[in-house]
Design an enzyme around this catalytic site. Structure first.
Site, PDB file in Angstrom:
ATOM      1  N   LYS A 114       4.738 -16.817  -3.855  1.00 48.97           N
ATOM      2  CA  LYS A 114       4.579 -15.990  -5.052  1.00 48.97           C
ATOM      3  C   LYS A 114       3.372 -15.054  -5.069  1.00 48.97           C
ATOM      4  O   LYS A 114       3.524 -13.896  -5.491  1.00 48.97           O
ATOM      5  CB  LYS A 114       4.651 -16.868  -6.308  1.00 48.97           C
ATOM      6  CG  LYS A 114       6.111 -17.263  -6.604  1.00 48.97           C
ATOM      7  CD  LYS A 114       6.270 -18.256  -7.720  1.00 48.97           C
ATOM      8  CE  LYS A 114       6.059 -19.683  -7.293  1.00 48.97           C
ATOM      9  NZ  LYS A 114       6.925 -20.155  -6.175  1.00 48.97           N
ATOM     10  N   ASN A 123     -12.335  14.911  -3.508  1.00 49.49           N
ATOM     11  CA  ASN A 123     -11.720  14.010  -2.536  1.00 49.49           C
ATOM     12  C   ASN A 123     -10.329  13.522  -2.955  1.00 49.49           C
ATOM     13  O   ASN A 123     -10.111  13.202  -4.123  1.00 49.49           O
ATOM     14  CB  ASN A 123     -12.631  12.792  -2.317  1.00 49.49           C
ATOM     15  CG  ASN A 123     -13.973  13.180  -1.723  1.00 49.49           C
ATOM     16  OD1 ASN A 123     -14.065  14.115  -0.928  1.00 49.49           O
ATOM     17  ND2 ASN A 123     -15.027  12.478  -2.132  1.00 49.49           N
ATOM     18  N   GLN A 173       5.378 -22.643  -2.126  1.00 47.37           N
ATOM     19  CA  GLN A 173       4.691 -22.198  -3.344  1.00 47.37           C
ATOM     20  C   GLN A 173       3.841 -20.956  -3.063  1.00 47.37           C
ATOM     21  O   GLN A 173       3.556 -20.174  -3.954  1.00 47.37           O
ATOM     22  CB  GLN A 173       3.817 -23.352  -3.856  1.00 47.37           C
ATOM     23  CG  GLN A 173       3.047 -23.056  -5.105  1.00 47.37           C
ATOM     24  CD  GLN A 173       2.446 -24.314  -5.691  1.00 47.37           C
ATOM     25  OE1 GLN A 173       3.158 -25.229  -6.053  1.00 47.37           O
ATOM     26  NE2 GLN A 173       1.128 -24.375  -5.769  1.00 47.37           N
ATOM     27  N   GLU A 196      -5.727   8.365  -0.287  1.00 43.96           N
ATOM     28  CA  GLU A 196      -6.382   7.413   0.615  1.00 43.96           C
ATOM     29  C   GLU A 196      -6.148   5.971   0.169  1.00 43.96           C
ATOM     30  O   GLU A 196      -5.910   5.083   0.985  1.00 43.96           O
ATOM     31  CB  GLU A 196      -7.882   7.700   0.687  1.00 43.96           C
ATOM     32  CG  GLU A 196      -8.184   9.019   1.390  1.00 43.96           C
ATOM     33  CD  GLU A 196      -9.630   9.438   1.214  1.00 43.96           C
ATOM     34  OE1 GLU A 196     -10.321   9.576   2.229  1.00 43.96           O
ATOM     35  OE2 GLU A 196     -10.079   9.630   0.066  1.00 43.96           O
ATOM     36  N   HIS A 216       3.454  16.403  16.878  1.00 44.11           N
ATOM     37  CA  HIS A 216       2.160  16.077  17.523  1.00 44.11           C
ATOM     38  C   HIS A 216       0.987  16.692  16.743  1.00 44.11           C
ATOM     39  O   HIS A 216      -0.065  16.947  17.330  1.00 44.11           O
ATOM     40  CB  HIS A 216       2.108  16.578  18.972  1.00 44.11           C
ATOM     41  CG  HIS A 216       3.315  16.218  19.776  1.00 44.11           C
ATOM     42  ND1 HIS A 216       3.390  15.109  20.568  1.00 44.11           N
ATOM     43  CD2 HIS A 216       4.524  16.836  19.885  1.00 44.11           C
ATOM     44  CE1 HIS A 216       4.585  15.047  21.154  1.00 44.11           C
ATOM     45  NE2 HIS A 216       5.294  16.081  20.740  1.00 44.11           N
ATOM     46  N   LYS A 256     -17.933  18.294  -3.276  1.00 46.03           N
ATOM     47  CA  LYS A 256     -16.774  17.528  -2.815  1.00 46.03           C
ATOM     48  C   LYS A 256     -15.686  17.338  -3.851  1.00 46.03           C
ATOM     49  O   LYS A 256     -15.948  17.174  -5.027  1.00 46.03           O
ATOM     50  CB  LYS A 256     -17.215  16.121  -2.336  1.00 46.03           C
ATOM     51  CG  LYS A 256     -17.979  16.099  -1.038  1.00 46.03           C
ATOM     52  CD  LYS A 256     -17.235  16.644   0.171  1.00 46.03           C
ATOM     53  CE  LYS A 256     -16.124  15.735   0.629  1.00 46.03           C
ATOM     54  NZ  LYS A 256     -16.649  14.495   1.234  1.00 46.03           N
ATOM     55  N   SER A 273     -18.104  13.445  -5.369  1.00 47.35           N
ATOM     56  CA  SER A 273     -19.038  12.629  -4.601  1.00 47.35           C
ATOM     57  C   SER A 273     -20.296  12.463  -5.431  1.00 47.35           C
ATOM     58  O   SER A 273     -20.703  13.379  -6.146  1.00 47.35           O
ATOM     59  CB  SER A 273     -19.368  13.343  -3.287  1.00 47.35           C
ATOM     60  OG  SER A 273     -20.614  12.895  -2.781  1.00 47.35           O
TER      61      SER A 273
HETATM   62  N1  ARG Z   1       5.479 -24.723  -8.161  1.00 48.35           N
HETATM   63  C1  ARG Z   1       6.439 -25.033  -7.165  1.00 48.35           C
HETATM   64  C2  ARG Z   1       6.717 -23.803  -6.292  1.00 48.35           C
HETATM   65  O1  ARG Z   1       6.354 -22.775  -6.693  1.00 48.35           O
HETATM   66  C3  ARG Z   1       7.725 -25.451  -7.808  1.00 48.35           C
HETATM   67  C4  ARG Z   1       8.551 -26.376  -6.982  1.00 48.35           C
HETATM   68  C5  ARG Z   1       7.850 -27.683  -6.858  1.00 48.35           C
HETATM   69  N2  ARG Z   1       8.659 -28.662  -6.169  1.00 48.35           N
HETATM   70  C6  ARG Z   1       8.174 -29.746  -5.627  1.00 48.35           C
HETATM   71  N3  ARG Z   1       8.998 -30.536  -5.027  1.00 48.35           N
HETATM   72  N4  ARG Z   1       6.895 -30.069  -5.687  1.00 48.35           N
HETATM   73  O2  ARG Z   1       7.260 -23.876  -5.231  1.00 48.35           O
END
Ligand code: ARG
Length: 450
Positions: free
Chosen positions: A322, A282, A319, A287, A153, A280, A274
């Protein structure tokens, strides 16, 4: 790539909207490796001559080299890394380049590339975690006997050592590595051969492709193989968890380097000043680590939300897997690197830690334990010590200076010997407890297993 069916060009707005090359370009080494394995399977199946295979292989290697050297011009009109590489291959080696996509879809291609990317990055994150663990273990060894208060605590609870406190984080990081290894094992199967969703009428040697790419096996359902992004969600969770661990460590350090605690001194190289207040210093690294953890958790949510309503198999929404993946991987690697450097350079202020642990109240539980050892049931012992604590608070006489026998005859003179930090820590010898001997043994254990 699909000009046969279409009478109009893609709108340039759609082109900008749908491109992924601006970020998925970094899959290129995996895309090349996957394509070479695929071409070799085509060669074995008699779909390519040795000469054609060699042209494809060396063409792909040249492209890989050019991308690495920054000499490759990616085109947004070619949407993604898969089409950029394939189109360039055909440009360089002619019509034979058009044979590469036989019995393959970008769907199994991207699934393969992403698994390979995750595998590589898992190994890198694992190594970075080990490096941070080593630094924490070194600091734990250095401060194995430095007493500090342990908190619950955020109130002082019982004495521990700095070494014990820091080793707690080594444990957390070890679990993160366990999860990474587990995720790696589960993701290391090859989807190549799953095609767009339903395999192909042209049967290629799936096991051979998998082996060439270092996979432990192949996927067993083409539809699941195409739709599956579980391993990305898992990795994003593991990275988030690791971020949460480092964020908690950051919070400890932020408190410790405040004037109120004063337990640690971070180096000038890892703190900032600062622009206004000249005095200061920091803890920005801590952080920012805490702040970036929000991003890591956000990336996990991003993917889970994108996946939850998708019918199997592939949908273009995927897509969007990523950007959060790349961001989390980059972020955690940076967080690990900078924290490793900062923790290696930090210095604990042992005098301040000791002073904060020297309030006899922190040994109230030990006094209750002493009563228990003389036969008093713990609940009664707790109450008797509670009375002593109340008396100490009321009278202002420190707990270890009270006349305990006057409070209750169950107290004996020898019981006052609990009021020694050294005794208190030395008594905590059970496995997992913070005695100095234990902490030193743990430091050795970690040294040998890291
Ligand atoms: N650039 C696409 C992705 O990252 C690749 C797969 C595309 N496939 C499709 N049927 N359009 O998912």
């Amino acid at each position: 790539m699909w000009k046969g069916r279409f009478a109009q060009d893609t709108s340039s707005l759609v082109e900008q909207f749908g491109e992924s090359i601006s970020y998925d370009w970094r899959l290129f080494p995996h895309d090349v490796a996957g394509s070479i394995a695929h071409a070799r399977a085509q060669l074995k199946a008699g779909l390519l001559t040795q000469e054609e295979f060699s042209q494809i292989e060396s063409g792909l290697r040249e492209i890989e080299k050019d991308i690495k050297g920054g000499k490759f011009e990616f085109r947004t009109s070619l949407e993604d890394i898969h089409m950029n590489i394939e189109a360039e291959l055909t440009k360089r080696i002619g019509a034979v380049g058009g044979k590469l996509h036989t019995a393959r879809s970008r769907n199994d291609q991207v699934a393969t590339d992403t698994r390979l990317y995750c595998r590589t990055q898992i190994d890198e994150i694992n190594a970075a975690i080990s490096t941070l663990q080593k630094v924490l273990v070194n600091q734990s060894g250095k401060y194995a006997a430095s007493v500090m208060p342990g908190y619950t605590h955020l109130q002082r609870g019982q004495p521990v050592t700095v070494g014990h406190h820091l080793l707690a984080y080594v444990e957390m990081l070890q679990r993160d590595k366990g999860r990474l290894n587990d995720c790696r094992r589960r993701l290391n199967v090859c989807p190549l051969g799953s095609g767009a969703l339903a395999g192909s009428t042209i049967n290629l040697d799936r096991a051979g492709m998998a082996e060439e790419l270092g996979f432990d096996g192949i996927t067993h359902n083409s539809m699941d193989a195409i739709a599956d992004r579980d391993y990305i969600a898992e990795l994003l969770f593991i990275i988030s968890m690791c971020g949460v661990h480092l964020s908690r460590l950051s919070e400890d350090l932020i408190l410790w380097c405040s004037s109120e605690f004063g337990f640690v001194s971070l180096s000038d190289a890892h703190t900032t000043g600062s622009s206004l207040m000249p005095q200061k210093k920091n803890p920005d690294v801590c952080e920012i680590t805490r702040g970036k953890t929000g991003r890591l958790v956000g990336n996990l949510m991003n993917l889970l939300v994108a996946m939850k309503g998708l019918p199997i198999t592939y949908n273009r929404d995927l897509q969007e897997d990523k950007p959060p993946l790349f961001d989390s991987v980059d972020t955690i690697l940076m967080v690990l690197a900078v924290n490793t450097e900062m923790i290696a350079a930090m210095e604990m202020r042992e005098d301040k830690c000791l002073a904060a642990a020297s309030d006899p109240m922190l040994l109230a539980t030990d006094l209750a334990d002493a009563l228990v050892k003389s036969g008093v049931p713990f609940r009664s012992a707790h109450e008797l010590v509670g009375k002593a604590v109340a008396e100490s608070v009321k009278s202002g006489v420190p707990l270890d200076e009270l006349d305990l026998k006057q409070i209750d005859p169950a107290y004996t003179d020898e019981m006052k010997s609990v009021f020694s930090l050294e005794t208190a820590l030395a008594a905590r010898t059970n496995i997992g407890a913070p005695s100095v001997v234990n902490v030193k043994r743990e430091v050795e254990r970690w040294r040998s297993c890291l």
